[in-house]
Design an enzyme around this catalytic site. Structure first.
Site, PDB file in Angstrom:
ATOM      1  N   THR A 134     -21.278 -15.020 -23.814  1.00 35.94           N
ATOM      2  CA  THR A 134     -22.720 -14.784 -23.825  1.00 35.94           C
ATOM      3  C   THR A 134     -23.317 -15.191 -22.484  1.00 35.94           C
ATOM      4  OG1 THR A 134     -22.888 -15.038 -26.217  1.00 35.94           O
ATOM      5  CG2 THR A 134     -24.875 -15.499 -24.937  1.00 35.94           C
ATOM      6  N   HIS A 190     -16.434  -9.866 -34.081  1.00 32.09           N
ATOM      7  CA  HIS A 190     -16.537 -11.310 -33.830  1.00 32.09           C
ATOM      8  C   HIS A 190     -16.463 -12.046 -35.164  1.00 32.09           C
ATOM      9  CE1 HIS A 190     -17.269 -15.018 -31.965  1.00 32.09           C
ATOM     10  NE2 HIS A 190     -18.314 -14.734 -31.209  1.00 32.09           N
ATOM     11  N   ALA A 208     -15.364 -15.283 -35.313  1.00 28.94           N
ATOM     12  CA  ALA A 208     -15.019 -16.626 -34.838  1.00 28.94           C
ATOM     13  C   ALA A 208     -16.275 -17.438 -34.531  1.00 28.94           C
ATOM     14  CB  ALA A 208     -14.143 -16.509 -33.581  1.00 28.94           C
ATOM     15  N   TYR A 212     -20.037 -17.965 -36.448  1.00 30.87           N
ATOM     16  CA  TYR A 212     -21.051 -16.935 -36.691  1.00 30.87           C
ATOM     17  C   TYR A 212     -20.862 -16.315 -38.079  1.00 30.87           C
ATOM     18  CZ  TYR A 212     -22.122 -17.945 -31.884  1.00 30.87           C
ATOM     19  OH  TYR A 212     -22.461 -18.607 -30.730  1.00 30.87           O
ATOM     20  N   ARG A 217      -9.182 -27.161 -30.899  1.00 32.11           N
ATOM     21  CA  ARG A 217      -9.828 -27.902 -29.807  1.00 32.11           C
ATOM     22  C   ARG A 217      -8.793 -28.612 -28.941  1.00 32.11           C
ATOM     23  NH1 ARG A 217     -14.918 -26.498 -28.663  1.00 32.11           N
ATOM     24  NH2 ARG A 217     -16.397 -26.758 -30.347  1.00 32.11           N
TER      25      ARG A 217
END
EC number: 1.3.1.-
Length: 374
Positions: free
Chosen positions: A32, A177, A179, A182, A270
């Site tokens: 984005t 999308h 992931a 969202y 992560r």
């Protein structure tokens, strides 16, 4: 000059029987950038993307809204109106002239929004009415409204029509999308879905909405034009699942039902810090082994780690975000093992059409001009 044959990231990749035919494996990750004024893609996006396009490369757009309820950030692009389609066309054409493939990422933010971004100031929609817990960033997301069962087909149809529009704009395919917390993930993950109907409870029920979106988009434009991004391990925007391995495996099973599905793009868990160094967890191998098509890994990769995972067969392709944002000629820098520009976090989401967007220097422009990291 580095021998390209010795560098896995720079080896060609050809999808068996598919449309992905690449000269290297360094992909532009969807990011984005908040520079599509009024949700309309702008001419400066053509420069941004072509700077990062190479013959035989593959680029994925920034997340692109499928409807007027899909918005949650300032000045993000859409692909749900005729104006959007016409605005995308010259951008797509410019990327194609560079010889690259261009994929449009289709997005609905769900509850990651505020009433200010929604039509008539209504509440954002989601799987449930569970509000995102404020994280200290100063952003307070509005309490969402739980979608009724009879409303869900309309959202599925929004994705279908957006996919059709993307193909009309000239894109080579779309990435759904699914992931990063969202809307699709808000249904898939048990922390954000407390429904008791056919869209909640069991893993199959929680994934039903995402599977319906996939089926609709595949039915509209063909499996060979449809990829998906998934992040079962991520805890982003209060979206976490108690059994990410089962979630990822179930979704891969659903993708495998579509012969020739374009790709599966998955985000690593992560990163951990081990002895002061970032260390990628490498949690995607079971999904890579199970998925029958092209696999893309994402999540904090650099040149060394990227080469390693291509070489050992952990993934087919690697997507790069912030490194590619700051280094428009990233494949060339990898080839030469050249120094990298540092990215500036302060300009990731500003609306300036140049600063932090198209002004990162190329290697042959200014070897010493690095942008300071924030």
């Amino acid at each position: 000059m580095v021998n390209q044959a010795a560098m896995p990231l720079l080896t060609p990749y050809k999808q068996a029987g598919g449309k992905i035919d690449l000269s290297h494996r360094v992909l532009l990750s969807p990011m984005t950038r908040c520079r599509s004024y009024g949700n309309v893609p702008q001419p400066h996006a053509a420069l941004y993307y072509t700077q990062r396009a190479t013959s035989g490369g593959l680029l994925i757009t920034e997340a692109t809204g499928v409807s007027d309820t899909a918005q949650g950030y300032p000045e993000t692009p859409g692909v749900w109106t005729r104006e959007h389609v016409e605005a995308w066309k010259p951008i797509v054409d410019a990327v194609h002239r560079k010889g690259a493939l261009f994929i449009c990422q289709l997005w609905h933010v769900g509850r990651v929004s505020t009433n200010d971004y929604q039509p008539n100031g209504q509440a954002p929609i989601s799987s449930s009415d569970i509000q995102i817990t404020p994280d200290g960033s100063g952003i307070v997301y509005s309490k969402p409204r739980r979608l009724r069962v009879d409303e869900i087909p309309q959202i599925v149809d929004d994705f279908r029509l957006a996919a059709r529009n993307a193909i009309e704009a000239g894109f080579d395919g779309v990435e759904i999308h699914g992931a990063n917390g969202y809307l699709l993930e808000q249904f898939m993950k048990d922390s954000s879905n407390d429904r008791t109907d056919e869209y909640g409870g069991s893993l199959e029920n929680r994934c039903r909405f995402a599977v319906e979106v996939i089926d609709a988009v595949v039915g509209e434009i063909g499996a060979h034009r449809v990829g998906i991004r998934l992040s079962p391990f991520l805890d982003f925007m209060d979206c976490v699942d108690s059994d990410p391995e089962a979630l990822g495996s179930y979704m891969v099973e659903q993708l495998n039902k579509h012969e020739g599905f374009l790709y599966c793009h998955m985000v690593e868990p992560r990163m951990a810090i081990v002895d002061g160094r970032r260390q990628i967890q490498h949690g995607l191998l079971p999904f890579r082994k199970a998925f029958k098509g092209t696999f893309i890994a994402a999540g904090g990769y650099d040149r060394e780690e990227g080469n390693k995972v291509i070489e050992n067969g952990y993934t087919d392709l690697v997507s790069f975000g912030r490194l590619f944002l700051a280094n428009p000629d990233l494949p060339k820098r990898f080839e030469l093992d050249a120094p990298l520009n540092k990215y500036d976090r302060n300009t990731f989401y500003t609306q300036d059409p140049i600063v932090g967007y198209t002004d990162y220097p190329f290697l042959d422009e200014d070897q010493n001009n690095s942008v300071a990291d924030a």
